[in-house]
Scaffold this active site. Structure first.
Site, short mmCIF file in Angstrom:
data_model
loop_
_atom_site.label_atom_id
_atom_site.label_comp_id
_atom_site.label_asym_id
_atom_site.label_seq_id
_atom_site.Cartn_x
_atom_site.Cartn_y
_atom_site.Cartn_z
N SER A 17 -44.41 -39.71 38.49
CA SER A 17 -44.16 -41.06 39.02
C SER A 17 -42.98 -41.71 38.30
O SER A 17 -42.11 -42.33 38.94
CB SER A 17 -45.41 -41.94 38.81
OG SER A 17 -46.48 -41.46 39.57
N ARG A 21 -39.05 -42.79 39.79
CA ARG A 21 -38.55 -44.17 39.63
C ARG A 21 -37.28 -44.20 38.80
O ARG A 21 -36.35 -44.97 39.08
CB ARG A 21 -39.64 -45.05 39.01
CG ARG A 21 -40.77 -45.34 40.01
CD ARG A 21 -42.07 -45.64 39.29
NE ARG A 21 -43.13 -46.08 40.20
CZ ARG A 21 -43.87 -45.26 40.95
NH1 ARG A 21 -43.66 -43.94 40.92
NH2 ARG A 21 -44.82 -45.75 41.74
N ARG A 116 -48.84 -37.50 56.65
CA ARG A 116 -49.27 -38.61 55.79
C ARG A 116 -48.93 -39.97 56.39
O ARG A 116 -47.88 -40.13 57.03
CB ARG A 116 -48.68 -38.42 54.39
CG ARG A 116 -49.21 -37.10 53.83
CD ARG A 116 -48.87 -36.88 52.43
NE ARG A 116 -49.51 -37.86 51.56
CZ ARG A 116 -49.23 -37.96 50.27
NH1 ARG A 116 -48.33 -37.16 49.73
NH2 ARG A 116 -49.85 -38.84 49.54
N SER A 160 -52.16 -49.16 46.18
CA SER A 160 -51.20 -48.06 46.25
C SER A 160 -49.91 -48.45 45.56
O SER A 160 -49.22 -49.39 45.97
CB SER A 160 -50.91 -47.71 47.72
OG SER A 160 -49.72 -46.95 47.79
N GLN A 162 -47.30 -46.73 45.62
CA GLN A 162 -46.17 -46.40 46.49
C GLN A 162 -45.87 -47.56 47.44
O GLN A 162 -44.70 -47.91 47.66
CB GLN A 162 -46.47 -45.12 47.28
CG GLN A 162 -46.57 -43.91 46.37
CD GLN A 162 -46.94 -42.64 47.08
OE1 GLN A 162 -47.15 -42.63 48.30
NE2 GLN A 162 -47.03 -41.55 46.35
N ASP A 309 -55.49 -39.10 41.28
CA ASP A 309 -54.98 -37.73 41.44
C ASP A 309 -55.82 -36.69 40.69
O ASP A 309 -55.66 -35.49 40.89
CB ASP A 309 -53.52 -37.64 40.98
CG ASP A 309 -52.59 -38.42 41.90
OD1 ASP A 309 -52.96 -38.65 43.07
OD2 ASP A 309 -51.50 -38.82 41.44
N LYS A 336 -54.06 -37.70 50.94
CA LYS A 336 -53.13 -37.18 49.93
C LYS A 336 -52.46 -35.91 50.48
O LYS A 336 -52.46 -35.70 51.69
CB LYS A 336 -53.89 -36.91 48.62
CG LYS A 336 -54.42 -38.19 47.97
CD LYS A 336 -53.30 -39.06 47.49
CE LYS A 336 -53.79 -40.35 46.88
NZ LYS A 336 -52.71 -41.27 46.56
N ARG A 382 -52.51 -29.82 43.45
CA ARG A 382 -53.60 -30.22 42.54
C ARG A 382 -54.90 -29.45 42.82
O ARG A 382 -55.71 -29.24 41.93
CB ARG A 382 -53.82 -31.74 42.60
CG ARG A 382 -52.59 -32.48 42.12
CD ARG A 382 -52.87 -33.86 41.58
NE ARG A 382 -51.64 -34.63 41.55
CZ ARG A 382 -50.72 -34.57 40.58
NH1 ARG A 382 -50.91 -33.80 39.53
NH2 ARG A 382 -49.62 -35.28 40.65
C1 S3P Z 1 -47.95 -42.37 43.09
C2 S3P Z 1 -48.97 -43.17 43.50
C3 S3P Z 1 -50.26 -42.63 43.98
C4 S3P Z 1 -50.47 -41.19 43.56
C5 S3P Z 1 -49.26 -40.35 43.78
C6 S3P Z 1 -48.07 -40.90 43.01
C7 S3P Z 1 -46.69 -43.01 42.68
O1 S3P Z 1 -50.26 -42.68 45.40
O2 S3P Z 1 -51.57 -40.63 44.23
O3 S3P Z 1 -49.49 -39.03 43.35
O4 S3P Z 1 -45.85 -42.38 42.02
O5 S3P Z 1 -46.52 -44.20 42.99
P1 S3P Z 1 -50.64 -44.03 46.20
O6 S3P Z 1 -49.59 -45.03 45.93
O7 S3P Z 1 -50.65 -43.62 47.64
O8 S3P Z 1 -51.99 -44.42 45.69
#
Ligand code: S3P
Length: 422
Positions: A17, A21, A116, A160, A162, A309, A336, A382
């Site tokens: 993550s 970013r 997705r 979330s 994301q 995760d 996921k 995973r």
């Molecule tokens: C992530 C957020 C999570 C996670 C994903 C990575 C991220 O997803 O499951 O592996 O980097 O922001 P969600 O935002 O859909 O919960």
């Protein structure tokens, strides 16, 4: 009876993550940034590839990556579709970035990514003024037409990071204030990183995040800490072993990512976190883990976002914990990289474990029965790694149908697993 002794130190790869970013924010900064220990894997390669297509000078990923940022609104229209492979984070975060630019881009991806749901980002970004079109339903291919955006105060139905990050990045690029309310706080790496670059981002206790836009981002020098979601496999392995310990230095131990550390400790493993320190806005530390008698747990719904995760892995550990482990309130697992509720429960049952699926979670009853058979990963990294760990337990004979899919987040996983078990 055969026993499993673990020993050694594993330097898990950089957090996925934070790596995504760092790459994106470096592209939006004014000048050259340095990213050290970025995750070198298929998912982060997708983000780097997309940034190159958007006009960014970014070398192949390695231990030290220099990125020439072109400023907060300085990307250019891509000449081709943005193929994000398996990476949901790349699509959702970059859709937020593109929404604030005056051009359009089409995202495509592999079979898993195409399934997705993207409505969760398309709705808020459309409410801000971007336009979205889908070839079918709300999955990829997805075209985002960006432009001038308005401010927004959005309430997300799901926790979330994301979704939250897509909105924060759109606000940053378009220069408009935004706020996002979530049911419970999700991981906050975007907020931490933006704050460390001088952007005003506030987070309230009731999970409302607000961003006040900044005219420019300073370039930065950032070292990515180890990924707690990758470290979790070794926590689980040590917990399932009979003796020994594993040390994991430099792992991100942020509260919003440390749900699995708390869970495995609660189940009876001996977990110590030492040498904690703040580095580039993130808390990191050395985790040492040794076995203990494992008992079942009921995961509280409030803990789910901090270990989302790691839940397939928890289900695998639960096969060896005394009693019934129950996870509810985790319907997000269904959307996921695979439907992780169906995938983990179907595979556990096929191996002979006692597991049950719910619409929003699962229950697993532990025993010392050997588990035998072939796991179908459905290409989900995973799932492959979770069952890879379970396969190390003496008596279990588990074949993984697609070991190579770990390249998405942890290309060296099998070598590291061998290193601490031999
Ligand atoms: C992530 C957020 C999570 C996670 C994903 C990575 C991220 O997803 O499951 O592996 O980097 O922001 P969600 O935002 O859909 O919960």
């Amino acid at each position: 009876m055969a026993s499993l002794t673990v020993a050694g130190t594993v330097q898990v790869p950089g957090d996925k993550s934070i790596s995504h970013r760092a790459l994106i924010l470096a592209a939006l900064a004014d000048g050259e940034s340095v990213i050290r220990d970025v995750l070198v894997a298929d998912d982060t390669a997708s983000t780097a590839y997309a940034l190159r297509a958007l006009g960014i000078d970014a070398p192949p990923l390695g231990p030290e990556v220099l990125i020439q940022g072109t400023g907060v609104r300085g990307l250019r229209a891509p000449g081709a579709n943005l193929d994000c492979g398996n990476s949901g984070t790349s699509v959702r975060l970059l859709a937020g970035v593109i929404a604030g630019h005056p051009f359009s881009a089409t995202f495509v991806g592999d079979e898993s990514l195409r399934r997705r749901p993207m409505r969760r980002i398309a709705e808020p970004l459309s409410a801000m003024g971007a336009r979205f079109s889908f070839a079918a339903g709300d999955g990829l291919p997805m075209t985002v037409q960006g432009g001038d955006l308005r401010h927004i105060a959005w309430t997300s139905e799901v926790s979330s990071a994301q979704v939250k990050s897509a909105i924060l990045l759109a606000g940053l690029v378009a220069g408009v204030p935004v706020s996002v309310r979530e049911p419970r706080p999700s991981r906050d790496h975007t907020e931490r990183m933006l704050r460390s670059l001088g952007v005003t981002v506030t987070s309230s206790r009731d999970a409302v995040t607000k961003l006040t836009p900044a005219a420019r981002l300073e370039p930065f020098d950032l070292t990515v800490p180890g990924d707690p979601s990758s470290a979790a496999f070794f926590l689980a392995l040590a917990a399932l072993s009979s003796s020994g310990s594993i040390t994991l230095p430099g792992v991100c131990v942020d509260t919003l990512r440390a749900g699995f550390v708390r869970a495995i400790r609660h189940m009876g493993a001996i977990v110590k976190v030492s040498d904690t320190r703040q580095a580039t806005g993130e808390e990191q530390g050395t985790i040492t883990v040794a076995p203990g008698a494992l008992r079942a747990i009921h995961v509280r719904e409030s803990e789910i976002p901090a270990m989302i995760d790691e839940l397939p892995l928890l289900a695998c550990v639960a096969t060896r914990a005394e009693g019934e482990t129950v996870v509810r309130g985790a319907a997000e697992l269904r959307v996921k990289e695979s439907d992780r509720i169906a995938s983990v429960v179907d595979n556990l049952r096929a191996l002979g474990a006692d597991a049950e699926a719910f619409e929003d979670g699962f229950a697993v009853r532990g025993s010392d029965k050997p588990l035998r058979g072939t796991v179908r990963t459905g290409g989900d990294h995973r799932i492959a790694m979770s069952f890879g760990v379970l396969g190390c337990v003496p008596g279990n004979e588990i074949r993984i149908d697609d070991r190579d899919c770990v390249a998405v987040s942890y290309p060296g996983f099998w070598q590291d697993l061998r290193k601490v078990t031999s």
